[in-house]
Enzyme design. Structure first.
Site, PDB file in Angstrom:
ATOM      1  N   PRO A 285       0.820  -1.218   0.000  1.00 47.70           N
ATOM      2  CA  PRO A 285       0.000   0.000   0.000  1.00 47.70           C
ATOM      3  C   PRO A 285       0.850   1.262   0.000  1.00 47.70           C
ATOM      4  CG  PRO A 285       0.146  -0.867   2.230  1.00 47.70           C
ATOM      5  CD  PRO A 285       0.880  -1.851   1.334  1.00 47.70           C
ATOM      6  N   ARG A 287      -0.772   4.987  -1.211  1.00 46.35           N
ATOM      7  CA  ARG A 287      -1.740   6.050  -0.966  1.00 46.35           C
ATOM      8  C   ARG A 287      -2.525   5.867   0.343  1.00 46.35           C
ATOM      9  NH1 ARG A 287      -3.819   8.855  -5.197  1.00 46.35           N
ATOM     10  NH2 ARG A 287      -3.180   7.171  -6.585  1.00 46.35           N
ATOM     11  N   ARG A 323      -1.008  16.292  -9.111  1.00 45.91           N
ATOM     12  CA  ARG A 323      -2.138  15.397  -9.400  1.00 45.91           C
ATOM     13  C   ARG A 323      -3.248  16.052 -10.224  1.00 45.91           C
ATOM     14  NH1 ARG A 323      -5.115  12.942  -6.177  1.00 45.91           N
ATOM     15  NH2 ARG A 323      -5.085  10.993  -7.325  1.00 45.91           N
ATOM     16  N   TYR A 327      -3.609  14.116 -13.642  1.00 48.03           N
ATOM     17  CA  TYR A 327      -4.736  13.170 -13.738  1.00 48.03           C
ATOM     18  C   TYR A 327      -6.094  13.862 -13.686  1.00 48.03           C
ATOM     19  CZ  TYR A 327      -1.080  10.315 -11.391  1.00 48.03           C
ATOM     20  OH  TYR A 327       0.083   9.709 -10.999  1.00 48.03           O
ATOM     21  N   CYS A 353       3.830  29.483 -15.228  1.00 50.95           N
ATOM     22  CA  CYS A 353       3.431  29.911 -16.564  1.00 50.95           C
ATOM     23  C   CYS A 353       2.999  28.732 -17.425  1.00 50.95           C
ATOM     24  CB  CYS A 353       4.580  30.678 -17.210  1.00 50.95           C
ATOM     25  SG  CYS A 353       4.986  32.119 -16.235  1.00 50.95           S
TER      26      CYS A 353
HETATM   27  C1  LIG Z   1       2.524   2.610  -7.007  1.00 55.60           C
HETATM   28  C2  LIG Z   1       2.601   1.186  -6.660  1.00 55.60           C
HETATM   29  C3  LIG Z   1       2.029   0.715  -5.468  1.00 55.60           C
HETATM   30  C4  LIG Z   1       1.249   1.595  -4.524  1.00 55.60           C
HETATM   31  O1  LIG Z   1       0.019   1.956  -5.050  1.00 55.60           O
HETATM   32  P1  LIG Z   1      -1.053   2.757  -4.169  1.00 55.60           P
HETATM   33  O2  LIG Z   1      -2.197   2.939  -5.073  1.00 55.60           O
HETATM   34  O3  LIG Z   1      -0.400   4.045  -3.780  1.00 55.60           O
HETATM   35  O4  LIG Z   1      -1.360   1.909  -2.979  1.00 55.60           O
HETATM   36  C5  LIG Z   1       2.199  -0.612  -5.154  1.00 55.60           C
HETATM   37  N1  LIG Z   1       2.880  -1.466  -5.985  1.00 55.60           N
HETATM   38  C6  LIG Z   1       3.415  -1.041  -7.132  1.00 55.60           C
HETATM   39  C7  LIG Z   1       4.133  -2.005  -7.990  1.00 55.60           C
HETATM   40  C8  LIG Z   1       3.299   0.283  -7.517  1.00 55.60           C
HETATM   41  O5  LIG Z   1       3.819   0.690  -8.678  1.00 55.60           O
END
Ligand SMILES: *Cc1c(COP(=O)(O)O)cnc(C)c1O
Length: 425
Positions: A285, A287, A323, A327, A353
């Site tokens: 994990p 985020r 972000r 996105y 800019c």
């Molecule tokens: C970015 C990434 C994560 C983490 O993803 P989250 O959405 O931030 O939990 C886990 N494993 C891999 C391989 C990633 O590239």
């Protein structure tokens, strides 16, 4: 419970009023709550307690040493995507033996560094990468533990830029090629296939696609076992979503509930096999550990009334938080000191800019020049994606612990931004 709350109309991080932080450290500043960070990690750790499992924090979400140190001391492993990230883990006192190395383009130097530190596993994404890793390990007289990142081809129903497990993705090995790729790995003398992994996408509010991916991994582990390739761990990746405060959006599934569902399936499957073999479950994990741990504190420089829109020009910009530009992410902006609503609508933009330099659009905000605002839920993929575009020094970072504020990264000075450059004469 959130550790960012209004007290008498003033937003606090734990016991500290945000205007006091702006006063001492200036703006823009990332403000993190230690208690929120540990609560988020503990939701994973508690669900793993008493089970053969490891939480490898995906540090690309936020790699400040102070955050890594707090998590390492709580028992976290780390999911890295570069040699630089491994050096950060070591600098923060993390254990390389709990490190998983992800990514599609690992260089020879990065492989060597990781092998020298005896990391737990390389998450390999292609056959050429297997051959490179085999050669590098052989030259060092080592055996590399590998897992293959399999593409389970389930639709995570998230933004296309953060969906990673579909057939058209650059990531992973196609599900149908996995068996042949494992056979190759098993035949290479300096590789030891120990696991299987996937990571289907990010900001998943519902765990159904994750559990579907888990079923597909289990299916492959059984197929491989029938061929005599016995794996010791399965790594389901990261991707659990968080509440960004988007109106009408579903609430994310809590980490504890999701993990319990994963363990239920894994335990039922192991019981049904009657072969006595265990399997370690790894989570990556990012985020969901750091997202709601931080806010981006910024000051309003000017209010500008354009022909069609009102602009609230702040001192944070797309170089601090990419972000929205990257996105079209919706990020919640709130005043630090509550005011009576005026009904006025604003686009919150930075000084850069570029028309893409916006943080929030069409928001009803009671603001005046000189006010402080926060972008909420900014702890993940904020500072780690920051750049020096427009020769802007990156923001300061502080961690609040109760009524204490610790500066964990000072603001960059302009001179530092060009210190590595030279002119030709
Ligand atoms: C970015 C990434 C994560 C983490 O993803 P989250 O959405 O931030 O939990 C886990 N494993 C891999 C391989 C990633 O590239």
């Amino acid at each position: 419970m959130s550790h960012f709350d209004y007290q008498n109309g003033v937003l606090h991080a734990e016991g500290v009023a945000l205007p006091a932080i702006a006063e001492t450290f200036g703006t823009p500043t990332y403000v993190y709550s230690k208690a929120q960070l540990l609560d988020n990690f503990d939701a994973y750790a508690n669900a793993c307690a008493g089970r053969d499992a490891l939480v490898c924090y995906a540090m690309k979400a936020n790699s400040n040493l102070a955050i890594l140190d707090l998590l390492a001391r709580r028992g976290a492993g780390f999911d890295i995507v570069s040699g630089g990230e491994l050096l950060r883990v070591i600098a923060a006192g993390g254990d390389p033996k709990k490190v998983i190395f992800s990514g599609v383009g690992k260089s020879e130097a990065e492989m060597r560094l990781a092998l020298e530190h005896d990391i737990l596993c390389f998450n390999v994404e292609s056959i050429p990468e297997l051959h490179r890793l085999d050669a590098v390990a052989g030259a060092l007289g080592k055996k590399a533990r590998v897992s293959l990142r399999v593409n389970p081809n389930v639709d995570p129903k998230t933004h296309p830029y953060i969906a990673t497990g579909l057939k058209a993705s650059k990531f992973g090995v196609a599900f149908d090629d996995a068996l042949a790729t494992y056979r190759t790995a098993a035949q290479l003398p300096n590789l030891e296939p120990v696991g299987i992994d996937c990571h289907i996408g990010s900001q998943l509010l519902d765990d159904t696609p994750l559990l579907e991916a888990l079923d597909r991994l289990i299916e492959l582990i059984d197929t491989l076992a029938a061929e005599g390739i016995h794996l010791h761990h399965l790594d389901i990746g990261g991707g659990l979503g968080i509440d960004y405060g988007v109106a009408g959006e579903d609430q994310p599934v809590p980490a504890g509930e999701y993990l319990n569902r994963v363990f239920q399936r894994v335990e039922a499957w192991r019981a049904e096999k009657h072969d006595g073999r265990g399997i370690k479950v790894i989570f990556e994990p990012g985020r969901s550990i750091v997202g709601n741990t931080g806010v981006l504190l910024t000051k309003v420089e000017f209010i500008k009334h354009g022909e069609e829109k009102n602009f609230c020009i702040v001192d944070a910009a797309m170089n601090d938080m990419a972000r929205p530009a990257l996105y079209q992410a919706w990020m919640d902006m709130q005043p630090v000191v509550k005011r009576e609503t005026t009904g006025a609508m604003f686009d919150v933009v930075g000084p850069i800019c570029e028309s893409g330099d916006w943080l929030a659009r069409d928001r009803e905000l009671p603001v005046e020049a000189g006010d402080l605002l926060v972008m909420k839920t900014a702890g993940a993929y904020g500072m780690t994606m920051a750049s020096n575009y427009n020769t802007r020094g990156r923001a300061a970072e502080v961690i609040v612990d109760g009524d204490q504020v610790h500066l964990v990264r000072r603001r960059e000075k302009a001179e530092e931004l060009f210190a590595l450059e030279s002119v030709i004469r």
